[in-house]
Design a protein around this motif. Structure first.
Motif, PDB file in Angstrom:
ATOM      1  N   SER A 185      -8.796  15.185   1.204  1.00 32.16           N
ATOM      2  CA  SER A 185      -8.842  13.953   0.418  1.00 32.16           C
ATOM      3  C   SER A 185      -7.488  13.249   0.426  1.00 32.16           C
ATOM      4  O   SER A 185      -6.445  13.893   0.575  1.00 32.16           O
ATOM      5  N   LEU A 186      -7.545  11.950   0.264  1.00 26.38           N
ATOM      6  CA  LEU A 186      -6.355  11.127   0.075  1.00 26.38           C
ATOM      7  C   LEU A 186      -6.686  10.043  -0.930  1.00 26.38           C
ATOM      8  O   LEU A 186      -7.841   9.603  -1.027  1.00 26.38           O
ATOM      9  N   ARG A 187      -5.664   9.592  -1.631  1.00 28.16           N
ATOM     10  CA  ARG A 187      -5.829   8.468  -2.550  1.00 28.16           C
ATOM     11  C   ARG A 187      -4.833   7.386  -2.166  1.00 28.16           C
ATOM     12  O   ARG A 187      -3.618   7.605  -2.225  1.00 28.16           O
ATOM     13  N   LEU A 188      -5.356   6.245  -1.767  1.00 26.37           N
ATOM     14  CA  LEU A 188      -4.526   5.099  -1.423  1.00 26.37           C
ATOM     15  C   LEU A 188      -4.385   4.197  -2.644  1.00 26.37           C
ATOM     16  O   LEU A 188      -5.330   4.018  -3.409  1.00 26.37           O
ATOM     17  N   SER A 189      -3.197   3.624  -2.785  1.00 22.70           N
ATOM     18  CA  SER A 189      -2.955   2.668  -3.856  1.00 22.70           C
ATOM     19  C   SER A 189      -2.411   1.372  -3.285  1.00 22.70           C
ATOM     20  O   SER A 189      -1.735   1.384  -2.257  1.00 22.70           O
ATOM     21  N   CYS A 190      -2.701   0.295  -3.962  1.00 24.84           N
ATOM     22  CA  CYS A 190      -2.213  -1.029  -3.564  1.00 24.84           C
ATOM     23  C   CYS A 190      -1.643  -1.692  -4.810  1.00 24.84           C
ATOM     24  O   CYS A 190      -2.382  -1.977  -5.759  1.00 24.84           O
ATOM     25  N   ALA A 191      -0.333  -1.891  -4.807  1.00 25.07           N
ATOM     26  CA  ALA A 191       0.347  -2.522  -5.935  1.00 25.07           C
ATOM     27  C   ALA A 191       0.498  -4.009  -5.665  1.00 25.07           C
ATOM     28  O   ALA A 191       0.984  -4.405  -4.598  1.00 25.07           O
ATOM     29  N   ALA A 192       0.097  -4.827  -6.627  1.00 23.91           N
ATOM     30  CA  ALA A 192       0.168  -6.274  -6.487  1.00 23.91           C
ATOM     31  C   ALA A 192       1.301  -6.827  -7.333  1.00 23.91           C
ATOM     32  O   ALA A 192       1.584  -6.318  -8.422  1.00 23.91           O
ATOM     33  N   GLU A 205       0.833  -1.207   0.000  1.00 27.24           N
ATOM     34  CA  GLU A 205       0.000   0.000   0.000  1.00 27.24           C
ATOM     35  C   GLU A 205       0.865   1.254   0.000  1.00 27.24           C
ATOM     36  O   GLU A 205       2.000   1.235   0.483  1.00 27.24           O
ATOM     37  N   SER A 206       0.303   2.325  -0.496  1.00 27.24           N
ATOM     38  CA  SER A 206       0.945   3.632  -0.436  1.00 27.24           C
ATOM     39  C   SER A 206      -0.136   4.707  -0.460  1.00 27.24           C
ATOM     40  O   SER A 206      -1.296   4.417  -0.763  1.00 27.24           O
ATOM     41  N   GLY A 207       0.260   5.929  -0.121  1.00 25.10           N
ATOM     42  CA  GLY A 207      -0.661   7.050  -0.252  1.00 25.10           C
ATOM     43  C   GLY A 207      -1.246   7.570   1.040  1.00 25.10           C
ATOM     44  O   GLY A 207      -1.975   8.561   1.042  1.00 25.10           O
ATOM     45  N   GLY A 208      -0.952   6.904   2.157  1.00 21.56           N
ATOM     46  CA  GLY A 208      -1.463   7.409   3.424  1.00 21.56           C
ATOM     47  C   GLY A 208      -0.804   8.727   3.790  1.00 21.56           C
ATOM     48  O   GLY A 208       0.156   9.168   3.155  1.00 21.56           O
ATOM     49  N   GLY A 209      -1.324   9.373   4.823  1.00 18.50           N
ATOM     50  CA  GLY A 209      -0.737  10.632   5.247  1.00 18.50           C
ATOM     51  C   GLY A 209      -1.596  11.337   6.269  1.00 18.50           C
ATOM     52  O   GLY A 209      -2.509  10.735   6.866  1.00 18.50           O
ATOM     53  N   PHE A 210      -1.312  12.609   6.423  1.00 21.41           N
ATOM     54  CA  PHE A 210      -1.972  13.452   7.425  1.00 21.41           C
ATOM     55  C   PHE A 210      -2.669  14.586   6.694  1.00 21.41           C
ATOM     56  O   PHE A 210      -2.014  15.362   5.978  1.00 21.41           O
ATOM     57  N   VAL A 211      -3.992  14.675   6.860  1.00 25.02           N
ATOM     58  CA  VAL A 211      -4.744  15.759   6.235  1.00 25.02           C
ATOM     59  C   VAL A 211      -5.765  16.302   7.224  1.00 25.02           C
ATOM     60  O   VAL A 211      -6.110  15.635   8.211  1.00 25.02           O
ATOM     61  N   GLN A 212      -6.262  17.480   6.933  1.00 28.64           N
ATOM     62  CA  GLN A 212      -7.302  18.068   7.769  1.00 28.64           C
ATOM     63  C   GLN A 212      -8.668  17.512   7.392  1.00 28.64           C
ATOM     64  O   GLN A 212      -8.867  17.009   6.271  1.00 28.64           O
ATOM     65  N   ALA A 213      -9.588  17.596   8.324  1.00 31.49           N
ATOM     66  CA  ALA A 213     -10.959  17.162   8.056  1.00 31.49           C
ATOM     67  C   ALA A 213     -11.500  17.878   6.826  1.00 31.49           C
ATOM     68  O   ALA A 213     -11.265  19.074   6.634  1.00 31.49           O
ATOM     69  N   GLY A 214     -12.195  17.117   5.987  1.00 33.86           N
ATOM     70  CA  GLY A 214     -12.708  17.660   4.737  1.00 33.86           C
ATOM     71  C   GLY A 214     -11.786  17.453   3.551  1.00 33.86           C
ATOM     72  O   GLY A 214     -12.191  17.667   2.404  1.00 33.86           O
TER      73      GLY A 214
END
Length: 125
Positions: free
Chosen positions: A17-24, A6-15
């Motif tokens: 957006s984030l996009r997570l990806s999962c490479a197989a 997985e990748s794409g996690g992080g720290f954001v404020q309420a409201g």
């Protein structure tokens, strides 16, 4: 055996957006039910979304309420989770998973046998 990263996690404020990806690797995502689960400290692992290997229609947990969109890219051998309008209660480690369970078990984490290492998502209020 499929390996997931997985990748794409992080720290954001309420409201935000984030996009997570999962490479197989090792096999194609097209051969598996692919899912996202999350787990917050002290809580059980919770179903977020899944796409069955025989379909392209995602299923979502009740809490999603139109905020998240899961997609599968067979050319890149990845699955993604676009998360919008994030809330502090969305904070958790998000895991990508692969399995071949039956339709009625897709929301059950025990029907998945390959897991990524997880990516942390933290939403501030």
């Amino acid at each position: 055996q499929v390996e997931l990263v997985e990748s794409g996690g992080g720290f954001v404020q309420a409201g935000g957006s984030l996009r997570l990806s999962c490479a197989a690797s090792g096999s194609t995502v097209r051969n598996y039910n692919m899912a996202w689960f999350r787990q917050a400290p002290g809580k059980d692992r919770e179903f977020v979304s899944a796409i069955r290997w025989t379909s392209s229609t995602p299923y979502y947990g009740d809490f999603v309420k139109g905020r998240f969109t899961m997609s599968r890219d067979t050319a890149k051998n990845t699955v993604s989770l676009q998360m919008n309008n994030l809330k502090p209660e969305d904070s958790a480690v998000y895991y990508c998973a692969a399995g071949r369970g039956i339709l009625s078990e897709m929301r059950n984490h025990q029907s998945y046998y390959n897991w990524g290492q997880g990516t942390q998502v933290t939403i501030s209020s």
